[in-house]
Write an enzyme that holds these catalytic residues in place. Structure first.
Site, PDB file in Angstrom:
ATOM      1  N   HIS A 240       7.540  -7.119   7.103  1.00 30.51           N
ATOM      2  CA  HIS A 240       8.081  -8.476   7.006  1.00 30.51           C
ATOM      3  C   HIS A 240       6.993  -9.477   7.407  1.00 30.51           C
ATOM      4  CE1 HIS A 240      10.448 -12.053   7.820  1.00 30.51           C
ATOM      5  NE2 HIS A 240      11.360 -11.531   7.026  1.00 30.51           N
TER       6      HIS A 240
ATOM      7  N   GLU B 204       8.772 -12.035  -0.748  1.00 31.32           N
ATOM      8  CA  GLU B 204       9.211 -13.109   0.137  1.00 31.32           C
ATOM      9  C   GLU B 204       8.050 -14.082   0.382  1.00 31.32           C
ATOM     10  OE1 GLU B 204      12.840 -11.919   2.672  1.00 31.32           O
ATOM     11  OE2 GLU B 204      11.051 -11.374   3.766  1.00 31.32           O
TER      12      GLU B 204
HETATM   13  P1  PGA Z   1      15.852 -16.498   5.239  1.00 37.53           P
HETATM   14  O1  PGA Z   1      15.024 -15.230   5.732  1.00 37.53           O
HETATM   15  O2  PGA Z   1      16.937 -16.018   4.324  1.00 37.53           O
HETATM   16  O3  PGA Z   1      16.399 -17.107   6.508  1.00 37.53           O
HETATM   17  O4  PGA Z   1      14.922 -17.398   4.531  1.00 37.53           O
HETATM   18  C1  PGA Z   1      14.639 -14.237   4.838  1.00 37.53           C
HETATM   19  C2  PGA Z   1      13.740 -13.242   5.533  1.00 37.53           C
HETATM   20  O5  PGA Z   1      12.925 -13.656   6.369  1.00 37.53           O
HETATM   21  O6  PGA Z   1      13.823 -12.034   5.273  1.00 37.53           O
END
Ligand code: PGA
Length: 262
Positions: free
Chosen positions: A96, A168
């Site tokens: 992540h 992401e």
């Molecule tokens: P968020 O986080 O939906 O709050 O943007 C997503 C993540 O960090 O996996």
């Protein structure tokens, strides 16, 4: 081939025992949209057993938020893949952006963790994305190619199929450590990147694996915008942070995903 969308709740370092209990009592596990999805909850490590016990007879699965790449030993503060499996988890989030930017995790370490997860029969949900500075410099596609290649390297085709990729962008995460004003990527522009990711997997492992691999989008997904992602060809689900902490909001998000994709 499993075509149900993956909808993953990443609770990060939120929810204690009693708020987890409240979530589990409020969330309707028998709901049709839940059963039509692969819903996975990633609580903090302390709550993994609690959530596993509560979802045991449901279609919902549990993920850890990280693992270490060794089997066991003197690694204070770390958790092994086998320990997570023993606690009842079947997935693990790896790489992540918060781990990468705040704790200095490298592509090489992410790769080691993904290998270890597969070896110990945990399905890795491997995250990657570009920073705002990289995006502004026109580096997005190069960064994505480098990260996806590094994640997939040395994996056998059978193993790659077990990996779930999660795109992401760092600037899109609602609690971004990258920009002051985070903003969700548009479904259309996320689709362009997802298509590229699938193409990279195809170059490495062929068409069959590229069709089967699941690629999720994460970054400021909420019940109102989730339908846009659900309707994109190469988006196979979403990784949700902020909007997954409240049972009603998360349930609505799942319902809206399913109605937009059917
Ligand atoms: P968020 O986080 O939906 O709050 O943007 C997503 C993540 O960090 O996996």
């Amino acid at each position: 081939m499993d075509t149900k969308p993956y909808i993953i709740a990443n609770w990060k370092m939120n929810l204690d025992g009693s708020s987890t209990d409240r979530f589990l009592r409020t969330f309707n596990f028998a709901d049709e949209a839940v059963r039509k999805s692969n819903v996975i909850i990633a609580p903090s490590l302390v709550q993994v057993s609690q959530v596993c016990a509560a979802v045991a007879d449901t279609s919902v699965a549990v993920a850890g938020q990280d693992i270490y790449w060794e089997d066991s030993g003197a690694f204070t503060g770390e958790v092994s893949a086998s320990q997570l499996v023993d606690a009842g988890a079947s997935f693990v989030i790896i790489g992540h952006s918060e781990r990468r930017t705040l704790f200095g995790e490298t592509d090489a370490q992410v790769h080691l963790k993904a290998l270890q997860a597969i070896k110990r029969k945990l399905r890795p949900i491997v995250c990657f994305g570009e920073s705002y500075a990289e995006k502004e410099a026109g580096e997005t596609k190069r960064i994505i190619r480098q990260r996806v290649t590094s994640i997939c390297e040395e994996l056998r085709a059978a193993d790659v199929r077990r990996v779930i990729l999660a795109y992401e962008p760092l600037w899109a995460i609602s609690t971004s450590h990258d920009v002051e004003t985070p903003m969700a990527d548009s479904p259309e522009s996320a689709q362009v990147i997802h298509k590229l990711i699938r193409k990279i997997v195809e170059e490495l492992y062929g068409e069959q694996v590229a069709t089967e691999i699941r690629i999720l989008y994460g970054g400021s997904v909420d019940p109102d915008n989730v339908g846009g992602y659900a309707s994109m060809d190469d988006i196979d689900g979403v990784l949700v942070g902020g909007a997954s902490k409240d049972a009603h909001t998360f349930q609505k998000l799942i319902t809206n995903y399913i109605s937009a994709s059917s």
